[in-house]
Design an enzyme around this catalytic site. Structure first.
Site, PDB file in Angstrom:
ATOM      1  N   GLU A 100       5.230 -10.185   6.571  1.00  0.00           N
ATOM      2  CA  GLU A 100       5.422 -10.987   5.381  1.00  0.00           C
ATOM      3  C   GLU A 100       4.760 -10.266   4.222  1.00  0.00           C
ATOM      4  OE1 GLU A 100       4.097 -15.230   5.527  1.00  0.00           O
ATOM      5  OE2 GLU A 100       6.177 -15.250   6.213  1.00  0.00           O
ATOM      6  N   TYR A 159       8.970  -0.372   3.823  1.00  0.00           N
ATOM      7  CA  TYR A 159       9.466  -1.194   4.929  1.00  0.00           C
ATOM      8  C   TYR A 159      10.983  -1.023   5.085  1.00  0.00           C
ATOM      9  CZ  TYR A 159       4.912  -3.515   4.748  1.00  0.00           C
ATOM     10  OH  TYR A 159       3.567  -3.765   4.774  1.00  0.00           O
TER      11      TYR A 159
HETATM   12  C1  LIG Z   1       1.795   0.142   0.932  1.00  0.00           C
HETATM   13  C2  LIG Z   1       0.863   1.292   1.288  1.00  0.00           C
HETATM   14  C3  LIG Z   1       0.353   1.090   2.722  1.00  0.00           C
HETATM   15  C4  LIG Z   1       1.650   2.613   1.206  1.00  0.00           C
HETATM   16  O1  LIG Z   1       0.814   3.682   1.666  1.00  0.00           O
HETATM   17  P1  LIG Z   1       1.131   5.224   1.291  1.00  0.00           P
HETATM   18  O2  LIG Z   1       0.347   6.082   2.210  1.00  0.00           O
HETATM   19  O3  LIG Z   1       0.950   5.450  -0.153  1.00  0.00           O
HETATM   20  O4  LIG Z   1       2.679   5.316   1.666  1.00  0.00           O
HETATM   21  P2  LIG Z   1       3.542   6.654   1.753  1.00  0.00           P
HETATM   22  O5  LIG Z   1       2.881   7.788   1.063  1.00  0.00           O
HETATM   23  O6  LIG Z   1       3.929   6.862   3.170  1.00  0.00           O
HETATM   24  O7  LIG Z   1       4.820   6.203   0.894  1.00  0.00           O
HETATM   25  C5  LIG Z   1       6.100   6.213   1.447  1.00  0.00           C
HETATM   26  C6  LIG Z   1       7.090   5.705   0.428  1.00  0.00           C
HETATM   27  O8  LIG Z   1       6.871   4.324   0.136  1.00  0.00           O
HETATM   28  C7  LIG Z   1       7.168   4.073  -1.246  1.00  0.00           C
HETATM   29  N1  LIG Z   1       5.920   3.704  -1.940  1.00  0.00           N
HETATM   30  C8  LIG Z   1       4.688   3.637  -1.414  1.00  0.00           C
HETATM   31  N2  LIG Z   1       3.799   3.218  -2.350  1.00  0.00           N
HETATM   32  C9  LIG Z   1       4.507   3.009  -3.480  1.00  0.00           C
HETATM   33  C10 LIG Z   1       4.164   2.575  -4.788  1.00  0.00           C
HETATM   34  N3  LIG Z   1       2.900   2.244  -5.131  1.00  0.00           N
HETATM   35  N4  LIG Z   1       5.137   2.478  -5.709  1.00  0.00           N
HETATM   36  C11 LIG Z   1       6.408   2.802  -5.404  1.00  0.00           C
HETATM   37  N5  LIG Z   1       6.810   3.231  -4.178  1.00  0.00           N
HETATM   38  C12 LIG Z   1       5.865   3.321  -3.231  1.00  0.00           C
HETATM   39  C13 LIG Z   1       7.723   5.381  -1.811  1.00  0.00           C
HETATM   40  O9  LIG Z   1       9.098   5.381  -1.574  1.00  0.00           O
HETATM   41  C14 LIG Z   1       7.015   6.395  -0.933  1.00  0.00           C
HETATM   42  O10 LIG Z   1       7.654   7.619  -0.834  1.00  0.00           O
HETATM   43  P3  LIG Z   1       7.342   8.766  -1.933  1.00  0.00           P
HETATM   44  O11 LIG Z   1       5.862   8.890  -2.085  1.00  0.00           O
HETATM   45  O12 LIG Z   1       8.005   9.972  -1.332  1.00  0.00           O
HETATM   46  O13 LIG Z   1       8.006   8.272  -3.192  1.00  0.00           O
HETATM   47  C15 LIG Z   1      -0.344   1.380   0.319  1.00  0.00           C
HETATM   48  O14 LIG Z   1       0.152   1.447  -1.002  1.00  0.00           O
HETATM   49  C16 LIG Z   1      -1.306   0.213   0.413  1.00  0.00           C
HETATM   50  O15 LIG Z   1      -2.233   0.235   1.217  1.00  0.00           O
HETATM   51  N6  LIG Z   1      -1.135  -0.825  -0.437  1.00  0.00           N
HETATM   52  C17 LIG Z   1      -2.066  -1.950  -0.504  1.00  0.00           C
HETATM   53  C18 LIG Z   1      -2.010  -2.795   0.722  1.00  0.00           C
HETATM   54  C19 LIG Z   1      -0.658  -3.437   0.894  1.00  0.00           C
HETATM   55  O16 LIG Z   1      -0.073  -3.984  -0.029  1.00  0.00           O
HETATM   56  N7  LIG Z   1      -0.157  -3.399   2.147  1.00  0.00           N
HETATM   57  C20 LIG Z   1       1.123  -3.982   2.495  1.00  0.00           C
HETATM   58  C21 LIG Z   1       0.965  -5.436   2.699  1.00  0.00           C
HETATM   59  S1  LIG Z   1       2.525  -6.203   3.015  1.00  0.00           S
END
Ligand SMILES: CC(C)(COP(=O)(O)OP(=O)(O)OC[C@H]1O[C@@H](n2cnc3c(N)ncnc32)[C@H](O)[C@@H]1OP(=O)(O)O)[C@@H](O)C(=O)NCCC(=O)NCCS
Length: 156
Positions: free
Chosen positions: A112, A123
């Site tokens: 969620e 996702y």
């Molecule tokens: C969501 C989260 C886990 C992503 O981690 P990450 O290591 O940066 O992810 P990745 O580097 O593997 O990103 C993969 C792709 O996801 C998308 N993405 C990830 N973060 C993004 C952002 N802030 N804005 C836009 N696209 C994003 C992009 O498509 C990205 O690919 P790209 O870097 O080649 O453009 C991280 O931002 C986080 O911890 N956020 C806060 C906690 C959270 O909200 N968790 C999810 C709860 S539902």
């Protein structure tokens, strides 16, 4: 699955840095430990190089926490520390979660997320599809209501 204290410390360090405070999504230490005690929970850690930090004291860049019931598993928490974002670690960790769930015999995965979370793209890229909306489920610290989007991935 109850984690060693060192893992709880390392998860909490990421948790406190990763979740934007205005959405109130981060859990506190008690909630984390309780979920591990009472829920059928498991967790995974990722290091800065995409490795699994197995030794005490290894640096942790991110984690997931998931709870299973029969052949279904819910991703409860998923985060990468801000210092290690946009290097693909979230993708590696999500893929690891999905593959380990599959190996454990899971057939359906859930999560969620609040509407507007940039994690949506990640996702979707891994096959999750929106299956429901809970209107106004989240409440920001300013009192703004945000929908929760339920997502599902059916494993075949
Ligand atoms: C969501 C989260 C886990 C992503 O981690 P990450 O290591 O940066 O992810 P990745 O580097 O593997 O990103 C993969 C792709 O996801 C998308 N993405 C990830 N973060 C993004 C952002 N802030 N804005 C836009 N696209 C994003 C992009 O498509 C990205 O690919 P790209 O870097 O080649 O453009 C991280 O931002 C986080 O911890 N956020 C806060 C906690 C959270 O909200 N968790 C999810 C709860 S539902």
């Amino acid at each position: 699955m109850i984690a060693p204290e060192d893992d709880i410390d390392r998860i909490m360090a990421v948790m406190e840095a990763a979740f934007p405070p205005e959405f109130g999504e981060a859990w506190n230490r008690r909630q984390l430990i309780d979920a591990m005690i009472v829920g059928n929970c498991r967790y995974g850690l990722i290091g800065p190089e995409g490795d699994e930090p197995v030794r005490e004291g290894d640096e942790v860049a991110g984690f997931f926490l998931a709870r299973s019931v029969l052949d279904e598993e819910e991703l409860l928490l998923f985060a990468i520390h801000p210092s290690f974002r946009r290097r693909g670690l979230g993708g590696i960790l999500l893929r690891r979660f999905i593959e380990t769930a599959r190996n454990r015999g899971m057939h359906r995965l859930f999560l969620e997320m609040r509407r507007g979370n940039p994690a949506a793209g990640l996702y979707a890229a891994h096959g999750f599809r929106p299956v429901g909306i809970r209107p106004g489920y989240y409440r920001t610290t300013d009192g703004v209501r945000l929908d929760a989007i339920s997502q599902e991935l059916v494993l075949v």
